[in-house]
Design an enzyme around this catalytic site. Structure first.
Site, PDB file in Angstrom:
ATOM      1  N   HIS A  30      -4.177  -4.644  -2.993  1.00 15.71           N
ATOM      2  CA  HIS A  30      -2.919  -4.900  -3.685  1.00 15.71           C
ATOM      3  C   HIS A  30      -2.005  -3.703  -3.488  1.00 15.71           C
ATOM      4  O   HIS A  30      -2.410  -2.557  -3.684  1.00 15.71           O
ATOM      5  CB  HIS A  30      -3.166  -5.161  -5.168  1.00 15.71           C
ATOM      6  N   HIS A  42       5.413  -3.896  -8.295  1.00 21.21           N
ATOM      7  CA  HIS A  42       4.624  -4.615  -7.298  1.00 21.21           C
ATOM      8  C   HIS A  42       4.888  -6.111  -7.390  1.00 21.21           C
ATOM      9  O   HIS A  42       5.447  -6.603  -8.368  1.00 21.21           O
ATOM     10  CB  HIS A  42       3.135  -4.301  -7.449  1.00 21.21           C
ATOM     11  N   CYS A 155       2.249  -8.898  -1.321  1.00 25.51           N
ATOM     12  CA  CYS A 155       2.563  -7.599  -1.917  1.00 25.51           C
ATOM     13  C   CYS A 155       2.773  -6.517  -0.868  1.00 25.51           C
ATOM     14  O   CYS A 155       3.583  -5.603  -1.061  1.00 25.51           O
ATOM     15  CB  CYS A 155       1.473  -7.190  -2.898  1.00 25.51           C
TER      16      CYS A 155
END
Length: 264
Positions: A30, A42, A155
């Site tokens: 991530h 994010h 992401c």
């Protein structure tokens, strides 16, 4: 930080850094932008899930995901099972979700790029100044980055856009980010190396051929060298996203890709 690892102590990260943490048994990472004051912006799919392919792969990805809690974080109020999705802001601890902190590298040499065999850790592209990076992240926090798609608009794509201002045109191909190429690259390399068995008749030769195909695909898909990349100001991007969101949703396309196509 070294050639083989981008791991970094949290005391060394600075505002504007592109950071990431591995999830799901190192299958997926991530990514986000650290903006200072222990905050990370994010892009997430929602309910704390950064993955979701719509395939059987989800069983493996979600079964090994970090444990989710119901209670909001006392630091930032973020809940890992909340319904919020899209571009979000959370504290560094919530972003890491118990994982280890890494910093994505920019302007690496081709040798370093290929030495880091795992995609989604570095790029040959150069980064813009930190203040520009933070401005993009904050603007997208307020205006969004389109619909999340683990293979085409994830992401990592968000963080790379914040750092470079560059986006990949929607050309129908699956996998534009480094980690998407890593997830798909190994099996694809094996498939494409099959016709070369006449050259490599033993298992070692086939392995070397497959590795070569994989590395070539990673290099060719880096945002710094591929031809289907445009640079777009964040205000222009979000204006086009807002105007075209309805059309993109009804057509089943990722809004970011649809918007970028209209710029070219």
């Amino acid at each position: 930080m070294g050639v083989l690892s981008n791991r970094i102590n949290r005391a060394l990260i600075t505002p504007g850094d592109h950071i990431y943490s591995w999830r799901t048994a190192y299958i997926y990472a991530h990514h986000g932008i650290y903006v200072g004051d222990n905050r990370v912006i994010h892009f997430t799919r929602g309910r704390g899930q950064e993955v979701g392919t719509g395939t059987a792969l989800d069983i493996l990805l979600l079964s090994s995901a970090p444990t989710r809690t119901l209670d909001p974080c006392p630091t930032c109020g973020h809940s890992s099972v909340e319904d919020a999705h899209g571009v979000v802001s959370s504290c560094l601890d919530c972003f890491l979700a118990g994982g280890v902190l890494y910093r994505f590298e920019y302007s690496v040499t081709p040798g370093v790029f290929l030495a880091k065999a795992r995609g989604g850790t570095c790029t040959l592209a150069s980064a813009d100044p930190p203040e520009t990076v933070i401005h993009r992240a904050l603007h997208l926090l307020n205006h969004g980055f389109g619909c999340y798609n683990v293979f085409k608009n994830n992401c990592e794509d968000f963080a790379i856009y914040c750092k470079t201002g560059s986006l990949v045109l929607d050309n129908g191909r699956i996998g534009q980010s480094g980690q998407a190429i890593s997830i798909l690259g190994a099996p694809l390399a094996a498939v494409f190396s099959t016709p070369l068995r006449v050259v490599s008749t033993n298992i070692y030769g086939m392995a070397v051929t497959a590795a070569g195909v994989y590395c070539a695909s990673r290099y060719a898909c880096d945002i710094s060298v591929r031809p289907d990349v445009v640079k777009i100001e964040v205000e222009e991007l979000t204006t086009k996203l807002a105007a075209m969101a309805g059309i993109a949703a009804s057509a089943g396309f990722a809004p970011v890709a649809q918007a970028v196509r209209s710029v070219d």
